[in-house]
Design a protein around this motif. Structure first.
Motif, PDB file in Angstrom:
ATOM      1  N   VAL A 174      93.942   8.374 -48.396  1.00 44.95           N
ATOM      2  CA  VAL A 174      94.058   8.751 -47.115  1.00 44.95           C
ATOM      3  C   VAL A 174      93.857   7.353 -46.221  1.00 44.95           C
ATOM      4  O   VAL A 174      93.039   6.533 -46.687  1.00 44.95           O
ATOM      5  CB  VAL A 174      93.208   9.723 -46.550  1.00 44.95           C
ATOM      6  N   PRO A 175      94.112   7.155 -45.233  1.00 42.99           N
ATOM      7  CA  PRO A 175      93.870   5.933 -44.040  1.00 42.99           C
ATOM      8  C   PRO A 175      92.483   5.860 -43.629  1.00 42.99           C
ATOM      9  O   PRO A 175      92.083   4.944 -43.426  1.00 42.99           O
ATOM     10  CB  PRO A 175      95.048   6.226 -42.920  1.00 42.99           C
ATOM     11  N   ASP A 176      91.682   6.706 -43.759  1.00 41.46           N
ATOM     12  CA  ASP A 176      90.391   6.902 -43.118  1.00 41.46           C
ATOM     13  C   ASP A 176      89.530   7.485 -44.096  1.00 41.46           C
ATOM     14  O   ASP A 176      89.236   8.732 -43.800  1.00 41.46           O
ATOM     15  CB  ASP A 176      90.311   7.185 -41.719  1.00 41.46           C
ATOM     16  N   PRO A 177      89.141   6.984 -45.187  1.00 39.74           N
ATOM     17  CA  PRO A 177      88.168   7.633 -46.263  1.00 39.74           C
ATOM     18  C   PRO A 177      87.046   8.079 -45.801  1.00 39.74           C
ATOM     19  O   PRO A 177      86.494   9.238 -46.102  1.00 39.74           O
ATOM     20  CB  PRO A 177      88.154   6.606 -47.529  1.00 39.74           C
ATOM     21  N   ARG A 178      86.445   7.713 -44.737  1.00 41.55           N
ATOM     22  CA  ARG A 178      85.074   8.071 -44.254  1.00 41.55           C
ATOM     23  C   ARG A 178      85.278   9.390 -43.433  1.00 41.55           C
ATOM     24  O   ARG A 178      84.592  10.171 -43.608  1.00 41.55           O
ATOM     25  CB  ARG A 178      84.349   6.912 -43.239  1.00 41.55           C
ATOM     26  N   ALA A 179      86.229   9.465 -42.587  1.00 38.45           N
ATOM     27  CA  ALA A 179      86.491  10.627 -41.831  1.00 38.45           C
ATOM     28  C   ALA A 179      86.712  11.689 -42.839  1.00 38.45           C
ATOM     29  O   ALA A 179      86.584  12.799 -42.591  1.00 38.45           O
ATOM     30  CB  ALA A 179      87.659  10.396 -40.690  1.00 38.45           C
ATOM     31  N   GLU A 180      87.631  11.368 -44.047  1.00 42.84           N
ATOM     32  CA  GLU A 180      87.791  12.595 -44.896  1.00 42.84           C
ATOM     33  C   GLU A 180      86.493  12.993 -45.602  1.00 42.84           C
ATOM     34  O   GLU A 180      86.301  14.237 -45.879  1.00 42.84           O
ATOM     35  CB  GLU A 180      88.840  11.982 -45.925  1.00 42.84           C
ATOM     36  N   LEU A 181      85.783  12.221 -46.007  1.00 44.08           N
ATOM     37  CA  LEU A 181      84.602  12.536 -46.554  1.00 44.08           C
ATOM     38  C   LEU A 181      83.547  13.279 -45.629  1.00 44.08           C
ATOM     39  O   LEU A 181      82.969  14.333 -45.966  1.00 44.08           O
ATOM     40  CB  LEU A 181      83.469  11.284 -46.882  1.00 44.08           C
ATOM     41  N   ARG A 182      83.592  12.870 -44.191  1.00 48.52           N
ATOM     42  CA  ARG A 182      82.776  13.603 -43.147  1.00 48.52           C
ATOM     43  C   ARG A 182      83.455  15.035 -43.264  1.00 48.52           C
ATOM     44  O   ARG A 182      82.888  16.007 -43.193  1.00 48.52           O
ATOM     45  CB  ARG A 182      82.928  13.047 -41.761  1.00 48.52           C
ATOM     46  N   ALA A 183      84.780  15.183 -43.483  1.00 48.81           N
ATOM     47  CA  ALA A 183      85.514  16.504 -43.024  1.00 48.81           C
ATOM     48  C   ALA A 183      85.332  17.216 -44.503  1.00 48.81           C
ATOM     49  O   ALA A 183      85.041  18.435 -44.175  1.00 48.81           O
ATOM     50  CB  ALA A 183      86.937  16.116 -42.926  1.00 48.81           C
ATOM     51  N   ALA A 184      85.052  16.718 -45.485  1.00 53.06           N
ATOM     52  CA  ALA A 184      84.808  17.551 -46.641  1.00 53.06           C
ATOM     53  C   ALA A 184      83.403  18.061 -46.780  1.00 53.06           C
ATOM     54  O   ALA A 184      83.197  19.220 -46.870  1.00 53.06           O
ATOM     55  CB  ALA A 184      84.720  16.487 -48.000  1.00 53.06           C
ATOM     56  N   LEU A 185      82.434  17.257 -46.073  1.00 49.68           N
ATOM     57  CA  LEU A 185      81.052  17.768 -46.132  1.00 49.68           C
ATOM     58  C   LEU A 185      81.028  19.006 -44.847  1.00 49.68           C
ATOM     59  O   LEU A 185      80.204  19.637 -45.089  1.00 49.68           O
ATOM     60  CB  LEU A 185      80.155  16.727 -45.679  1.00 49.68           C
ATOM     61  N   HIS A 186      81.926  18.829 -44.147  1.00 48.38           N
ATOM     62  CA  HIS A 186      82.102  19.873 -42.889  1.00 48.38           C
ATOM     63  C   HIS A 186      82.360  21.175 -43.567  1.00 48.38           C
ATOM     64  O   HIS A 186      81.714  22.280 -42.822  1.00 48.38           O
ATOM     65  CB  HIS A 186      82.688  19.431 -41.856  1.00 48.38           C
ATOM     66  N   VAL A 187      83.143  21.213 -44.442  1.00 49.20           N
ATOM     67  CA  VAL A 187      83.562  22.480 -44.802  1.00 49.20           C
ATOM     68  C   VAL A 187      82.786  23.083 -45.911  1.00 49.20           C
ATOM     69  O   VAL A 187      82.992  24.164 -46.398  1.00 49.20           O
ATOM     70  CB  VAL A 187      85.123  22.452 -45.241  1.00 49.20           C
ATOM     71  N   LEU A 188      81.869  22.211 -46.413  1.00 46.19           N
ATOM     72  CA  LEU A 188      80.903  22.674 -47.473  1.00 46.19           C
ATOM     73  C   LEU A 188      79.674  23.348 -47.044  1.00 46.19           C
ATOM     74  O   LEU A 188      79.126  22.947 -45.956  1.00 46.19           O
ATOM     75  CB  LEU A 188      80.563  21.389 -48.140  1.00 46.19           C
ATOM     76  N   ARG A 189      79.236  24.428 -47.599  1.00 46.93           N
ATOM     77  CA  ARG A 189      77.962  24.999 -46.894  1.00 46.93           C
ATOM     78  C   ARG A 189      76.897  24.416 -47.375  1.00 46.93           C
ATOM     79  O   ARG A 189      76.742  23.549 -48.459  1.00 46.93           O
ATOM     80  CB  ARG A 189      78.249  26.528 -47.671  1.00 46.93           C
ATOM     81  N   PRO A 190      75.624  24.468 -46.836  1.00 42.00           N
ATOM     82  CA  PRO A 190      74.231  23.905 -47.054  1.00 42.00           C
ATOM     83  C   PRO A 190      74.006  24.127 -48.587  1.00 42.00           C
ATOM     84  O   PRO A 190      74.067  25.433 -48.802  1.00 42.00           O
ATOM     85  CB  PRO A 190      73.388  24.205 -46.142  1.00 42.00           C
TER      86      PRO A 190
END
Ligand SMILES: [Zn+2]
Length: 246
Positions: A174-190
């Motif tokens: 992906v062109p922005d791996p940091r944004a991808e990582l943030r988005a992955a954590l966003h869809v993960l429950r605590p």
């Protein structure tokens, strides 16, 4: 009795515009912005995407990035074994997840294999291509999402929904791996677990120290309220999103 009318023709399928195979070539690291890059593939083929490595943060990425599924990691040799090892690694830490999202799933090869280890888990797949719809049709995934994790409508719909989110060589693509990582954590429950497989396909399982992961990945995960559960030499990163995560 009226003559039977001719069967109506099925509605025309709108043409799918061809997707460009590759994004623009980059001169800087998508993780840290450094311009000290080195091509990892021995033979750089003009017009082809090659693996590049940042000398500063050790992030390995495809340059140019892939925009289609032509070189999906599931097509790489050894993907089946890698998938099984990753499933076992999660099993040891999170034996009974209810919901799991595989990002960049393609034909859902990973959910198909992981199901043997997690028979009661509901696997969903997300992919920029329509292959994920085909995967749902053959019941490899329960829900299929066409798009990217960073798409606002995907993020809004899937917020804090999953017990496990897996990314197989996704950060390289992906062109922005940091944004991808943030988005992955966003869809993960605590309390949920993130699985990031960033292994260099040329060195599937034997990784010399310090070459397996971007140096910034662990720091980024810690800064985002995660506990990294795997050691620095493991061929994948597993992290738990803590309840206190922002
Ligand atoms: Zn870098």
């Amino acid at each position: 009795m009226p003559a039977p009318s001719a069967p109506s023709a099925p509605p025309p399928v709108p043409p799918v515009p061809p997707m460009p195979l590759y994004g623009p070539h980059r001169e800087d690291c998508p993780w840290c912005g450094s311009r000290r890059l080195r091509a990892r593939s021995r033979r750089a083929v003009p017009g082809r995407s090659v693996l590049a490595r940042c000398r500063d943060c050790r992030h390995v990425f495809r340059n140019p990035s892939l925009t289609s599924a032509t070189e999906h990691p599931s097509g790489l040799a050894g993907a089946g074994l890698r998938h099984r090892l990753a499933a076992r690694a999660i099993l040891a830490r999170c034996p009974e997840p209810e919901s799991w999202l595989d990002v960049g799933t393609g034909d859902a090869d990973f959910p198909r294999i992981a199901r043997a280890y997690f028979p009661y888990t509901s696997f969903d797949g997300l992919d920029p291509t329509h292959r994920v719809l085909r995967a749902r049709a053959v019941e490899r995934v329960e829900e299929a999402f066409v798009g990217r994790l960073t798409d606002p409508h995907i993020a809004a719909r899937l917020r804090a929904r999953y017990d496990v989110v897996s990314l197989f060589q996704q950060l390289e693509r992906v062109p922005d791996p940091r944004a991808e990582l943030r988005a992955a954590l966003h869809v993960l429950r605590p309390g949920g677990h993130l699985l990031v497989d960033v292994a260099d396909p040329r060195r599937l399982f034997v990784l010399p120290p310090g070459t397996s992961h971007p140096a910034g990945l662990r720091a980024e995960l810690a800064a985002r309220g995660c506990t990294v559960l795997t050691g620095g030499r493991a061929p994948r990163v597993i992290a738990r999103k803590e309840a206190s995560a922002p």
